[in-house]
Design an enzyme around this catalytic site. Sequence first.
Site, PDB file in Angstrom:
ATOM      1  N   GLY A 154       0.806  -1.162   0.244  1.00  0.00           N
ATOM      2  CA  GLY A 154       0.029   0.061  -0.056  1.00  0.00           C
ATOM      3  C   GLY A 154       0.832   1.180   0.100  1.00  0.00           C
ATOM      4  N   SER A 155       0.269   2.274   0.238  1.00  0.00           N
ATOM      5  CA  SER A 155       1.066   3.739   0.439  1.00  0.00           C
ATOM      6  C   SER A 155       1.978   3.817   1.467  1.00  0.00           C
ATOM      7  CB  SER A 155      -0.041   4.586   0.125  1.00  0.00           C
ATOM      8  OG  SER A 155      -1.038   4.685  -1.025  1.00  0.00           O
ATOM      9  N   PHE A 156       1.554   3.041   2.601  1.00  0.00           N
ATOM     10  CA  PHE A 156       2.423   3.271   3.592  1.00  0.00           C
ATOM     11  C   PHE A 156       2.796   2.159   4.284  1.00  0.00           C
ATOM     12  CE2 PHE A 156      -1.215   6.245   3.466  1.00  0.00           C
ATOM     13  CZ  PHE A 156      -0.929   7.642   3.623  1.00  0.00           C
ATOM     14  N   SER A 157       2.797   0.936   3.788  1.00  0.00           N
ATOM     15  CA  SER A 157       3.214  -0.296   4.227  1.00  0.00           C
ATOM     16  C   SER A 157       3.529  -1.451   3.135  1.00  0.00           C
ATOM     17  CB  SER A 157       2.292  -0.805   5.311  1.00  0.00           C
ATOM     18  OG  SER A 157       1.270  -1.181   4.755  1.00  0.00           O
ATOM     19  N   VAL A 195       3.382  -5.885   2.907  1.00  0.00           N
ATOM     20  CA  VAL A 195       3.019  -7.018   3.790  1.00  0.00           C
ATOM     21  C   VAL A 195       3.771  -8.180   3.343  1.00  0.00           C
ATOM     22  CG1 VAL A 195       1.341  -8.433   4.553  1.00  0.00           C
ATOM     23  CG2 VAL A 195       0.848  -6.114   4.417  1.00  0.00           C
ATOM     24  N   LYS A 204       3.772  -6.865   8.420  1.00  0.00           N
ATOM     25  CA  LYS A 204       3.369  -5.654   8.046  1.00  0.00           C
ATOM     26  C   LYS A 204       4.598  -4.572   8.275  1.00  0.00           C
ATOM     27  CE  LYS A 204      -0.118  -2.077   7.594  1.00  0.00           C
ATOM     28  NZ  LYS A 204      -1.475  -1.683   7.904  1.00  0.00           N
ATOM     29  N   ASP A 241     -11.434   3.009   5.546  1.00  0.00           N
ATOM     30  CA  ASP A 241     -11.083   2.579   4.382  1.00  0.00           C
ATOM     31  C   ASP A 241     -11.555   1.127   4.061  1.00  0.00           C
ATOM     32  OD1 ASP A 241      -9.493   2.577   1.707  1.00  0.00           O
ATOM     33  OD2 ASP A 241      -7.611   2.029   2.739  1.00  0.00           O
TER      34      ASP A 241
END
Length: 397
Positions: A49-52, A54, A71, A158
């Site tokens: 994602g934009s911030f992480s 996994v 994560k 979200d």
Amino acid sequence: MDLSDNSQGSEEENYGVKFVDEKEEIASLLATVPALKDLFHLHYKVGEGSFSSVFLATLKLSNGSKKFAIKHLIPTCHPTRIQRELNCLKQIGGKDHVAGLELCLRNSGSVVFVMPFMRHDKFPEYVQNMTVSEIKDYMRALLTALRRVHQFSIIHRDIKPSNFLYDRSNKRYLLVDFGLAERYKKDANKTGIVKPPIPIPDPVKRKREMENSRVSLNTLKKSEEKCYCFGKSRVCSLCLVRPVQTAPRAGTPGFRAPEVLLKYPAQTPAIDIWASGVIMLSILSGSQPFFRSPDDCTALAEIVTLFGSDKMHQCARKLGKKITIAEDIPPVDIINLCKKLRRRGKNLQDLNLTSEEESLDRKFPAEAFDLLSKLMEVDHRLRITAAQALNHPFLKL
């Protein structure tokens, strides 16, 4: 060598580069957080994602039998954001289909969450062929998870298919990713509406704006003064000196509720309910994604097309907003729309349309569309809650 050969070679080359980059990323993560190397084997990336990012990992002491999702939050994540997600996983997770937390590791600026791994199917693989019973189980699990989240006064912000994992063969569900979650504080009058804070403008900046717009203090203090620039090609002097209104806009395009698109500051858990309704609409119509809006204005236009201009005018008015719609647009019959969308790609000449419509009616009963209308009520004050939805005739056990 023809174009097809070039294309194939390019795909193989890109795959190889991606594989190498992923291995380097795993090696870098293990070097950054040494404790991971002592506890887990990291295999490959399962999400990003934009911030992480996994990764799939197995516990070394279990000989690979216990799987976990690792994560890794990007180092530039704000500490407040990390703390908020950590609190959500610790306090809410582990029950009612909400992801829990097994371990949190931190080394310098790198933070890692260790969570149970759940194998899951991709939404496009099952969205077009879910049975009535399966839809009931799916929506019941999603709303059960939301009921738990909202009980802790948390807005997920979200909700979308990729954040609600579904293992179709084992009928398991898991709500994940609280990176955008926010705490919701009810007003003292118990209306459920948060009163936005009154902005305190900077005196120097306000004076400069007043001089530039040639508006005197006496004019500003007149309560009877009203704005008449709506629908015109210029902005009036009263509007020029008003403070900028800010409102949370987090979430994924296509799943944002009308109050988010209209930048209403006092947002409630109802925005999660709207997003769950969009998921249900995608299932009933066999369309993923249902809304394909590149920006907020287009997203509003899509909602207007579905629910009509009158309803959106009323919604905006209740939020203290105004929207301009070029023409009167009637609402769409959602039941017929879903039937037409599900028939896309089929050879209509080989279908008996009457029997096809009857089968669709049997597959998706009227109660399903009634629940959908309550989940996607454009007025957030009238939108059903997760607890109320679980008692709806379509979902009630």
